[in-house]
Design an enzyme around this catalytic site. Structure first.
Site, short mmCIF file in Angstrom:
data_model
loop_
_atom_site.label_atom_id
_atom_site.label_comp_id
_atom_site.label_asym_id
_atom_site.label_seq_id
_atom_site.Cartn_x
_atom_site.Cartn_y
_atom_site.Cartn_z
N TYR A 274 -12.71 -28.19 -26.66
CA TYR A 274 -12.83 -28.29 -27.78
C TYR A 274 -13.93 -27.00 -28.16
O TYR A 274 -14.93 -26.84 -27.39
CB TYR A 274 -13.76 -29.57 -28.48
CG TYR A 274 -12.54 -30.72 -28.58
CD1 TYR A 274 -11.48 -30.45 -29.56
CD2 TYR A 274 -12.36 -31.73 -27.80
CE1 TYR A 274 -10.59 -31.49 -29.84
CE2 TYR A 274 -11.59 -32.69 -27.95
CZ TYR A 274 -10.48 -32.63 -28.96
OH TYR A 274 -9.60 -33.36 -29.23
N ALA A 298 -20.32 -34.48 -23.04
CA ALA A 298 -19.12 -34.20 -22.82
C ALA A 298 -18.75 -32.81 -22.63
O ALA A 298 -17.66 -32.73 -21.82
CB ALA A 298 -18.50 -34.47 -24.13
N GLY A 302 -16.12 -31.26 -19.25
CA GLY A 302 -15.17 -30.06 -19.37
C GLY A 302 -14.37 -30.58 -20.74
O GLY A 302 -13.26 -29.86 -21.07
N LYS A 303 -15.07 -31.38 -21.60
CA LYS A 303 -14.38 -31.40 -22.91
C LYS A 303 -14.77 -30.69 -24.16
O LYS A 303 -14.04 -30.48 -24.87
CB LYS A 303 -14.89 -33.04 -23.15
CG LYS A 303 -14.09 -34.08 -22.34
CD LYS A 303 -14.81 -35.41 -22.63
CE LYS A 303 -14.43 -36.42 -21.48
NZ LYS A 303 -15.05 -37.96 -22.05
N PHE A 304 -15.51 -30.09 -23.68
CA PHE A 304 -16.20 -28.76 -24.77
C PHE A 304 -16.24 -27.70 -24.08
O PHE A 304 -16.74 -27.41 -22.78
CB PHE A 304 -17.39 -29.26 -25.53
CG PHE A 304 -17.28 -30.29 -26.61
CD1 PHE A 304 -17.18 -29.82 -27.93
CD2 PHE A 304 -17.05 -31.79 -26.46
CE1 PHE A 304 -16.85 -30.73 -28.89
CE2 PHE A 304 -16.92 -32.32 -27.35
CZ PHE A 304 -16.68 -32.10 -28.73
#
Length: 334
Positions: A274, A298, A302-304
């Site tokens: 993201y 997060a 590795g989600k952002f």
């Protein structure tokens, strides 16, 4: 050692806190600007407006996570308008949200209530409500007969159109279609709502914990005597494909729980992450729980993206959601 204030400070810059002005005639965008001069939570809300404005750009795919009692508390129109006006590309929500949204769509209403009536303990108050057939959501009441009407709606208008093995997204699409049809046919005064707006604008609704709701319970009961099977993994490919294909992506998360994690974990199976994130929550991060976890945390998963713009606003979402959305839309649409 006392600093004399004349030299360079490595961790300090000259950025004095201003004093916000609140005056007659201000727009919500004006108010959000004033928040930017102040500190503490006002700073976070101001940043949330700016990030949301960036997310609402046409080139950004917005994944909207919606948890909590937003539909019964009167926030459903804000979400359905966002969908209709093209600001949401994917909705991840709870079965409870879809249940309460549908009840309003077909003519039911939630009502203002009390946490505790005068002269009674809270337990005595809720025992009386139980006898009267009224369910309480903090200070909101819902007469139980609306659940019976919703169950009839599912059996007559929704489930027969979703026979066989279907994904949860396919079921929520049928729910949105049926809500729109009944709302129009019965000339219901209330807006047809979130699921209907998603159906009409081809926005997919993912509901990974659908079993945890009246909607899920009724689907299970119906499946005992009819040909209906929900494929719990059936949505994963379409959801991850949307994340994979997004040039830029933003996560707008109201509340926590399953919708938050399902929204954020989608990026774990894509090359990217993201680029923008806004979280409206009241849960503290220090317990280690998902719902209060910061969006910075997060990033470690590795989600952002490392360079992502993100902020968490800690306050009641029935207060912050209208402010953030209205101010961001004012900037985008002016």
């Amino acid at each position: 050692m006392t600093h004399d204030g004349t030299g360079d400070r490595e961790t300090f810059s000259h950025d004095p806190v201003g004093h916000a002005e609140a005056r007659a005639g201000m727009t919500v965008g004006d108010l959000a600007d004033e928040y930017g001069a102040a500190g503490l939570g006002a700073t976070d809300l101001h940043e949330a407006v700016s990030i949301t404005e960036a997310m609402f750009d046409d080139d950004v795919s917005v994944f909207f996570g919606l948890a909590g009692a937003m539909a019964p508390s009167g926030m459903r129109r804000i979400v359905s308008d966002l969908i209709r006006d093209g600001y949401v590309d994917v909705l991840v929500t709870t079965g409870a949200t879809l249940t309460h949204d549908s009840i309003e769509a077909i003519g039911g209403k939630h009502h203002h209530g009390e946490v505790c009536s005068e002269g009674k303990t809270e337990r005595e108050h809720d025992e009386a409500l139980r006898e009267e057939g009224v369910d309480r959501i903090y200070n909101v009441y819902l007469p139980q007969e609306h659940f019976a009407e919703f169950e009839s709606h599912l059996r007559s208008e929704v489930f027969p159109e979703a026979e066989g093995t279907v994904s949860i997204e396919e079921l929520t699409r049928e729910l949105g279609r049926a809500n729109a049809v009944v709302n129009d046919r019965e000339d219901v005064a209330e807006d047809p709502g979130i699921a209907a707006a998603a159906y009409e604008n081809e926005v997919p609704i993912y509901c990974p914990a659908i079993q945890d709701s009246v909607l899920g319970l009724q689907a299970w009961i119906y499946s005992q005597t009819n040909d209906l099977t929900l494929d719990a993994l059936g949505d994963m490919t379409s959801l991850t494909d949307r994340a994979f294909e997004a040039e830029e992506a933003g996560a707008f998360v109201v509340g926590g729980g399953v919708p938050k994690n399902f929204t954020l974990q989608t990026m774990l199976v894509t090359p990217g992450a993201y680029d923008y994130g806004v979280q409206l929550t009241m849960d503290p991060p220090r317990t280690g729980g998902l719902s209060g976890a910061t969006l910075d945390e997060a990033r470690s998963w590795g989600k952002f993206e490392k360079t992502a713009e993100n902020v968490s606003v800690y306050a009641d979402a029935t207060i912050t959601l209208p402010l953030v959305v209205a101010a961001a839309r004012e900037r985008v649409e002016s």
